[in-house]
Scaffold this active site. Sequence first.
Site, mmCIF file in Angstrom:
data_model
loop_
_atom_site.group_PDB
_atom_site.id
_atom_site.type_symbol
_atom_site.label_atom_id
_atom_site.label_comp_id
_atom_site.label_asym_id
_atom_site.label_seq_id
_atom_site.Cartn_x
_atom_site.Cartn_y
_atom_site.Cartn_z
ATOM 1 N N GLY A 60 2.326 4.095 7.906
ATOM 2 C CA GLY A 60 1.975 5.500 7.728
ATOM 3 C C GLY A 60 0.604 5.652 7.089
ATOM 4 O O GLY A 60 -0.146 6.571 7.399
ATOM 5 N N GLY A 61 0.268 4.694 6.220
ATOM 6 C CA GLY A 61 -1.043 4.721 5.568
ATOM 7 C C GLY A 61 -2.092 3.931 6.337
ATOM 8 O O GLY A 61 -3.238 3.805 5.890
ATOM 9 N N GLU A 99 -0.706 -5.604 5.875
ATOM 10 C CA GLU A 99 0.621 -5.673 5.255
ATOM 11 C C GLU A 99 1.472 -6.749 5.933
ATOM 12 O O GLU A 99 2.151 -7.529 5.267
ATOM 13 C CB GLU A 99 1.322 -4.304 5.344
ATOM 14 N N ASP A 123 7.999 3.324 5.581
ATOM 15 C CA ASP A 123 8.157 4.705 6.063
ATOM 16 C C ASP A 123 9.593 4.972 6.493
ATOM 17 O O ASP A 123 10.088 6.080 6.341
ATOM 18 C CB ASP A 123 7.181 4.959 7.220
ATOM 19 N N THR A 142 0.842 -1.209 0.000
ATOM 20 C CA THR A 142 0.000 0.000 0.000
ATOM 21 C C THR A 142 0.873 1.254 0.000
ATOM 22 O O THR A 142 1.939 1.250 0.616
ATOM 23 C CB THR A 142 -0.908 -0.011 1.253
HETATM 24 C C1 5RP Z 1 1.157 1.944 4.484
HETATM 25 C C2 5RP Z 1 2.625 1.771 4.441
HETATM 26 C C3 5RP Z 1 3.354 2.340 3.275
HETATM 27 O O1 5RP Z 1 4.093 1.342 2.662
HETATM 28 C C4 5RP Z 1 4.268 3.424 3.766
HETATM 29 O O2 5RP Z 1 3.495 4.388 4.458
HETATM 30 C C5 5RP Z 1 5.016 4.101 2.594
HETATM 31 O O3 5RP Z 1 4.119 4.826 1.812
HETATM 32 P P1 5RP Z 1 4.593 5.748 0.614
HETATM 33 O O4 5RP Z 1 5.131 4.842 -0.449
HETATM 34 O O5 5RP Z 1 3.353 6.488 0.204
HETATM 35 O O6 5RP Z 1 5.654 6.680 1.134
HETATM 36 O O7 5RP Z 1 3.233 1.193 5.296
HETATM 37 O O8 5RP Z 1 0.615 1.429 5.651
#
Ligand code: 5RP
Length: 227
Positions: free
Chosen positions: A98-99, A105, A86, A27
Site C-alpha cells: 500500500g505504501g 520489503e 494491508d 514500512t
Molecule cells: C508498505 C506496506 C505496509 O506495511 C502496509 O501498507 C501497511 O501500512 P500501515 O501500517 O500504514 O497500515 O506494505 O508498502
Amino acid sequence: MTNEAKKAVGYKAAEKVTDGKKLGLGTGSTVEYYLERLGQRIKDERLNVVGIPTSIETEKKAIEFGIPLTTFDEIQTLDLYVDGADQIDPCFRMIKGGGGALLREKMVASCSAYKVIIVDESKVVNRLGTTFALPVEVVPFGWKLCEKRIEEMGCTPWLRIMNGSVPFLTNNGNYILDCRFPEGIKEPEELELRLTKIPGVLCTGLFINLADEVLVGHENGIEILKK
Ligand code: 5RP
C-alpha cells in the site's frame, strides 16, 4: 481505536528485539510505532542492533529514532523482520505494498530468520483482495504491456498516480499497477506464479510464506497468532 491498536502491536513487537540482533525494518504507519519504541529501547538499554530499512521513509524514521542502519553490502542475513500488512488471511498470506515498498520489503523479509507482522484487526480478512487492490511493481518501459497482460488474468489494473497525472514512482524508480479483483483473489499462490512470469513485472504485493507470527491489535488487547 486503529491508531491505539497500531501503537500497541508496534510497541509489543519492539519487545522481541534482543542485543546483537540484525533487523529488517518494514514500512508504514504501524511500523513507525515499532521504530519509535525500538529507538527508546536502544537508548535506554544500550542495545547493540543494526537494521536494514525497506524504504527511504523508514530510513529517515530510523535515523530520527537513533536506530543504527546498514546495507546488504555488509550483511546478507537478518534475524528479525517486523512489518505491517494491508491484508492478511488465516493462512498468513498477505497483500502488502500500500505504501509502495513491496519489492524492498519482500527482499528484506526473504532473508530474515523470523518474521513478525503487526496489524490492527481491520487488516484480517478471509479472502485477500476483496476490499484492497493488489499492488504490482512494473518497470516503466512498456508498462502498458504489463497492464494488458495482467488484465487478461481477470482483474482491473490501474496505474498508481500522485499529484494530478504524475505516476507514483517507487524507491526503485518503478511504477505500481493496483489490481482490483472483483471477487477477491481465489488462488494467491497460482496468481503469484502467473504474475511473476510476465516480463516487466518485478514484484507483486502477494506475500506468501513470509510471516511466522502475527500480532493483531484489538480494542481490548493484542492477539498473538503463530504458525
Ligand atoms: C508498505 C506496506 C505496509 O506495511 C502496509 O501498507 C501497511 O501500512 P500501515 O501500517 O500504514 O497500515 O506494505 O508498502
